[in-house]
Design a protein around this motif. Structure first.
Motif, PDB file in Angstrom:
ATOM      1  N   SER A 153     -12.764   8.572   9.880  1.00 12.72           N
ATOM      2  CA  SER A 153     -14.109   9.393  10.705  1.00 12.72           C
ATOM      3  C   SER A 153     -14.789   8.674  11.589  1.00 12.72           C
ATOM      4  CB  SER A 153     -15.305   9.518   9.516  1.00 12.72           C
ATOM      5  OG  SER A 153     -14.680  10.496   8.276  1.00 12.72           O
ATOM      6  N   LEU A 154     -14.667   7.283  11.606  1.00 10.31           N
ATOM      7  CA  LEU A 154     -15.452   6.305  12.368  1.00 10.31           C
ATOM      8  C   LEU A 154     -14.572   6.404  13.784  1.00 10.31           C
ATOM      9  CD1 LEU A 154     -16.316   3.130  10.175  1.00 10.31           C
ATOM     10  CD2 LEU A 154     -17.920   4.710  11.508  1.00 10.31           C
ATOM     11  N   LYS A 155     -13.146   6.393  13.742  1.00  6.03           N
ATOM     12  CA  LYS A 155     -12.477   6.464  14.835  1.00  6.03           C
ATOM     13  C   LYS A 155     -12.756   7.731  15.724  1.00  6.03           C
ATOM     14  CE  LYS A 155      -8.346   3.696  13.545  1.00  6.03           C
ATOM     15  NZ  LYS A 155      -6.690   3.701  13.360  1.00  6.03           N
ATOM     16  N   GLY A 156     -12.878   9.116  15.084  1.00  4.16           N
ATOM     17  CA  GLY A 156     -13.224  10.064  15.746  1.00  4.16           C
ATOM     18  C   GLY A 156     -14.634  10.101  16.329  1.00  4.16           C
ATOM     19  N   LEU A 157     -15.458   9.638  15.514  1.00  6.42           N
ATOM     20  CA  LEU A 157     -16.756   9.490  16.112  1.00  6.42           C
ATOM     21  C   LEU A 157     -16.941   8.391  17.341  1.00  6.42           C
ATOM     22  CD1 LEU A 157     -18.904   9.411  12.920  1.00  6.42           C
ATOM     23  CD2 LEU A 157     -19.008  11.175  14.745  1.00  6.42           C
ATOM     24  N   LEU A 158     -16.111   7.196  17.382  1.00  5.10           N
ATOM     25  CA  LEU A 158     -16.007   6.629  18.436  1.00  5.10           C
ATOM     26  C   LEU A 158     -15.473   7.210  19.650  1.00  5.10           C
ATOM     27  CD1 LEU A 158     -16.458   3.765  19.600  1.00  5.10           C
ATOM     28  CD2 LEU A 158     -14.223   3.189  18.994  1.00  5.10           C
ATOM     29  N   ALA A 159     -14.304   7.721  19.615  1.00  7.91           N
ATOM     30  CA  ALA A 159     -13.600   8.637  20.563  1.00  7.91           C
ATOM     31  C   ALA A 159     -14.607   9.689  21.321  1.00  7.91           C
ATOM     32  CB  ALA A 159     -12.340   9.351  20.119  1.00  7.91           C
ATOM     33  N   HIS A 160     -15.554  10.136  20.407  1.00 10.13           N
ATOM     34  CA  HIS A 160     -16.352  11.177  20.902  1.00 10.13           C
ATOM     35  C   HIS A 160     -17.638  10.503  21.677  1.00 10.13           C
ATOM     36  CE1 HIS A 160     -20.415  13.396  19.990  1.00 10.13           C
ATOM     37  NE2 HIS A 160     -19.487  14.489  20.793  1.00 10.13           N
ATOM     38  N   SER A 212      -5.783  -0.352   6.582  1.00  2.71           N
ATOM     39  CA  SER A 212      -5.480  -1.721   6.236  1.00  2.71           C
ATOM     40  C   SER A 212      -6.515  -2.430   6.996  1.00  2.71           C
ATOM     41  CB  SER A 212      -4.069  -1.915   6.805  1.00  2.71           C
ATOM     42  OG  SER A 212      -4.077  -1.920   8.351  1.00  2.71           O
ATOM     43  N   VAL A 213      -6.605  -3.786   6.729  1.00  2.61           N
ATOM     44  CA  VAL A 213      -7.567  -4.614   7.275  1.00  2.61           C
ATOM     45  C   VAL A 213      -7.152  -4.657   8.833  1.00  2.61           C
ATOM     46  CG1 VAL A 213      -8.420  -5.915   5.436  1.00  2.61           C
ATOM     47  CG2 VAL A 213      -6.221  -6.637   6.723  1.00  2.61           C
ATOM     48  N   LEU A 214      -5.810  -4.550   9.331  1.00  2.00           N
ATOM     49  CA  LEU A 214      -5.485  -4.600  10.628  1.00  2.00           C
ATOM     50  C   LEU A 214      -6.043  -3.444  11.293  1.00  2.00           C
ATOM     51  CD1 LEU A 214      -4.031  -5.679  13.057  1.00  2.00           C
ATOM     52  CD2 LEU A 214      -2.001  -4.760  12.240  1.00  2.00           C
ATOM     53  N   ASN A 215      -5.903  -2.171  10.726  1.00  2.00           N
ATOM     54  CA  ASN A 215      -6.357  -1.028  11.302  1.00  2.00           C
ATOM     55  C   ASN A 215      -7.900  -0.844  11.319  1.00  2.00           C
ATOM     56  OD1 ASN A 215      -6.455   1.785  12.197  1.00  2.00           O
ATOM     57  ND2 ASN A 215      -5.688   2.668  10.216  1.00  2.00           N
ATOM     58  N   ALA A 216      -8.511  -1.487  10.516  1.00  7.93           N
ATOM     59  CA  ALA A 216      -9.925  -1.440  10.533  1.00  7.93           C
ATOM     60  C   ALA A 216     -10.400  -2.523  11.509  1.00  7.93           C
ATOM     61  CB  ALA A 216     -10.486  -2.052   9.143  1.00  7.93           C
ATOM     62  N   LEU A 217      -9.891  -3.438  11.691  1.00  6.73           N
ATOM     63  CA  LEU A 217     -10.323  -4.515  12.794  1.00  6.73           C
ATOM     64  C   LEU A 217     -10.056  -4.069  14.276  1.00  6.73           C
ATOM     65  CD1 LEU A 217      -8.962  -7.890  10.948  1.00  6.73           C
ATOM     66  CD2 LEU A 217     -11.212  -7.495  11.845  1.00  6.73           C
ATOM     67  N   ASP A 218      -8.811  -3.177  14.154  1.00  6.39           N
ATOM     68  CA  ASP A 218      -8.591  -2.793  15.568  1.00  6.39           C
ATOM     69  C   ASP A 218      -9.683  -1.825  15.944  1.00  6.39           C
ATOM     70  OD1 ASP A 218      -6.417  -2.657  17.861  1.00  6.39           O
ATOM     71  OD2 ASP A 218      -6.441  -0.412  17.360  1.00  6.39           O
ATOM     72  N   TYR A 219     -10.398  -1.053  15.133  1.00  7.19           N
ATOM     73  CA  TYR A 219     -11.425  -0.023  15.482  1.00  7.19           C
ATOM     74  C   TYR A 219     -12.528  -0.909  15.521  1.00  7.19           C
ATOM     75  CZ  TYR A 219     -15.830   2.136  14.389  1.00  7.19           C
ATOM     76  OH  TYR A 219     -17.148   2.503  14.631  1.00  7.19           O
ATOM     77  N   PHE A 220     -13.177  -1.793  15.058  1.00 10.17           N
ATOM     78  CA  PHE A 220     -14.175  -2.715  15.369  1.00 10.17           C
ATOM     79  C   PHE A 220     -13.798  -3.321  16.774  1.00 10.17           C
ATOM     80  CE2 PHE A 220     -15.201  -2.333  10.765  1.00 10.17           C
ATOM     81  CZ  PHE A 220     -16.456  -1.833  10.896  1.00 10.17           C
ATOM     82  N   ARG A 221     -12.757  -3.773  17.023  1.00  4.05           N
ATOM     83  CA  ARG A 221     -12.429  -4.346  18.493  1.00  4.05           C
ATOM     84  C   ARG A 221     -12.620  -3.347  19.555  1.00  4.05           C
ATOM     85  NH1 ARG A 221      -9.264  -2.911  22.094  1.00  4.05           N
ATOM     86  NH2 ARG A 221      -8.412  -1.597  20.528  1.00  4.05           N
ATOM     87  N   ALA A 222     -12.352  -1.825  19.114  1.00  3.71           N
ATOM     88  CA  ALA A 222     -12.492  -1.224  20.072  1.00  3.71           C
ATOM     89  C   ALA A 222     -14.034  -0.715  20.306  1.00  3.71           C
ATOM     90  CB  ALA A 222     -11.688   0.281  19.797  1.00  3.71           C
ATOM     91  N   ALA A 223     -14.635  -0.704  19.204  1.00  5.67           N
ATOM     92  CA  ALA A 223     -16.178  -0.390  19.319  1.00  5.67           C
ATOM     93  C   ALA A 223     -16.902  -1.685  19.667  1.00  5.67           C
ATOM     94  CB  ALA A 223     -16.555  -0.070  17.477  1.00  5.67           C
ATOM     95  N   GLY A 224     -16.453  -2.702  19.953  1.00 10.78           N
ATOM     96  CA  GLY A 224     -16.953  -3.771  20.373  1.00 10.78           C
ATOM     97  C   GLY A 224     -18.082  -4.518  19.312  1.00 10.78           C
ATOM     98  N   VAL A 225     -17.807  -4.596  18.220  1.00 14.54           N
ATOM     99  CA  VAL A 225     -18.494  -5.183  16.892  1.00 14.54           C
ATOM    100  C   VAL A 225     -17.776  -6.153  16.380  1.00 14.54           C
ATOM    101  CG1 VAL A 225     -19.614  -4.668  14.750  1.00 14.54           C
ATOM    102  CG2 VAL A 225     -19.376  -2.577  16.627  1.00 14.54           C
ATOM    103  N   MET A 277      -1.932  -9.146  17.778  1.00 17.94           N
ATOM    104  CA  MET A 277      -2.192  -9.975  18.888  1.00 17.94           C
ATOM    105  C   MET A 277      -3.372  -9.575  19.587  1.00 17.94           C
ATOM    106  SD  MET A 277       1.573 -10.638  20.591  1.00 17.94           S
ATOM    107  CE  MET A 277       1.216 -11.415  22.266  1.00 17.94           C
ATOM    108  N   ARG A 278      -3.777  -8.328  19.752  1.00 16.52           N
ATOM    109  CA  ARG A 278      -4.784  -7.980  20.471  1.00 16.52           C
ATOM    110  C   ARG A 278      -5.967  -8.118  19.503  1.00 16.52           C
ATOM    111  NH1 ARG A 278      -5.156  -1.749  22.481  1.00 16.52           N
ATOM    112  NH2 ARG A 278      -5.355  -1.542  20.380  1.00 16.52           N
ATOM    113  N   VAL A 279      -6.020  -7.813  18.377  1.00 19.37           N
ATOM    114  CA  VAL A 279      -7.210  -8.239  17.598  1.00 19.37           C
ATOM    115  C   VAL A 279      -7.524  -9.678  17.522  1.00 19.37           C
ATOM    116  CG1 VAL A 279      -8.158  -8.464  14.889  1.00 19.37           C
ATOM    117  CG2 VAL A 279      -6.980  -6.164  15.899  1.00 19.37           C
ATOM    118  N   LEU A 280      -6.379 -10.545  17.396  1.00 25.69           N
ATOM    119  CA  LEU A 280      -6.713 -12.012  17.282  1.00 25.69           C
ATOM    120  C   LEU A 280      -7.170 -12.713  18.629  1.00 25.69           C
ATOM    121  CD1 LEU A 280      -3.761 -13.276  15.137  1.00 25.69           C
ATOM    122  CD2 LEU A 280      -6.003 -12.812  14.525  1.00 25.69           C
ATOM    123  N   ARG A 281      -6.771 -12.142  19.882  1.00 27.90           N
ATOM    124  CA  ARG A 281      -7.201 -12.503  20.861  1.00 27.90           C
ATOM    125  C   ARG A 281      -8.672 -12.012  21.231  1.00 27.90           C
ATOM    126  NH1 ARG A 281      -3.905 -11.328  26.355  1.00 27.90           N
ATOM    127  NH2 ARG A 281      -2.641 -12.698  25.404  1.00 27.90           N
TER     128      ARG A 281
END
Length: 285
Positions: A153-160, A212-225, A277-281
């Motif tokens: 749900s968060l991913k869809g709202l972020l895209a919007h 997964s925690v990787l999937n979640a972290l990639d969302y927060f990276r995209a959201a800038g949180v 790699m992107r999440v860790l960077r």
């Protein structure tokens, strides 16, 4: 991964002409659909192993995530509006469904293609549960949120929000939904502090619907949180790195596909290695 804009734009322009992107675009039917269905391919009877990943919603989601220029699919919005209906009660495609995850992908795909999906964005505000998240089983009476449903749900709202700026209501819902995961350190039960399950540490590519925690972290990276409450989850990702610097495929989600885009379980995955790699960077920057 930090390439100059001219480089990644030139690469992205090839998605519709070469490789997986061109192959999947070529499988679109004259009716605008893939597999003759909205969420399930035509003729699906539920008896085969797993969830088929060949229908319209999954195909659009893959193309969007691969970076396809929406112009390649010109006319698709109108074709789906005219002839595509959800398997659930025959609801119109761009009006959404009752499932949080399905609505999330439809919202993200809709803003990407320029479809009229504002109603779906508001749907998330109206269906956010009291604990701050979402659950696809709300229609069955569930009042407790799900990690999977909440992340999707968060991913869809972020895209919007990225595409339109969002509304006061949708922005607030997204922040509150993020808190649901952060309060749980991205993988713990709030009541006990114990991990919700081994699935939170299994990195699968493609992500599909799975948490997964990787999937979640990639969302927060995209959201800038970037929040200290996700530090333990970051260490889970770091610890999964192999000696050669890669991350292993945790297993494919079972089900029919047009073609495989990643390796089998236990083999180094270029996709997962890229995401990790992107999440860790991002975390270390």
């Amino acid at each position: 991964m930090g390439a100059r804009e001219a480089v990644w734009r030139a690469t992205r322009a090839r998605v519709g002409r070469e490789g997986f992107g061109a192959r999947l675009v070529g499988l679109q039917g004259a009716d605008g659909m893939w597999g003759g269905g909205a969420f399930f391919p035509a003729g699906f009877d539920g008896k085969e192993e797993g969830q088929p990943w060949t229908a319209t919603t999954w195909s659009l989601t893959s193309l969007r995530e691969w970076g396809l220029d929406a112009a390649v699919l010109e006319g698709t919005v109108e074709l789906l509006a005219a002839g595509c209906r959800w398997e659930y009660e025959g609801l119109p495609y761009w009006g959404g469904e009752v499932d949080c995850c399905i609505n999330s992908w439809t919202l993200a795909n809709g803003v990407w293609l320029g479809a009229p999906v504002e109603g779906i964005a508001e749907w998330f505000v109206e269906h956010q549960l009291e604990d701050g998240g979402w659950n696809c089983e709300w229609v069955e009476g569930s009042v407790r949120s799900s990690f999977h449903s909440t992340l999707n749900s968060l991913k869809g709202l972020l895209a919007h929000e990225v595409a339109t700026g969002g509304t006061v209501g949708t922005r607030a819902a997204r922040v509150r939904g993020g808190e649901y995961l952060l309060e749980r350190a991205l993988y713990k039960r709030l009541s006990t502090g114990v991990a919700v399950g081994e699935w939170a540490f299994e990195f699968r590519s493609p992500f599909r619907w799975g948490y997964s925690v990787l999937n979640a972290l990639d969302y927060f990276r995209a959201a800038g949180v970037k929040d200290p409450r996700m530090a333990e989850a970051v260490e889970v990702v770091r610890a999964a790195r192999q000696a050669d610097g890669t991350w292993l495929q945790g297993g494919r989600h079972p089900g029919r596909v047009w073609f495989e885009i990643d390796v089998e379980k236990g083999v180094p995955s270029k996709w997962l290695t890229f995401y990790a790699m992107r999440v860790l960077r991002w975390w270390e920057s």
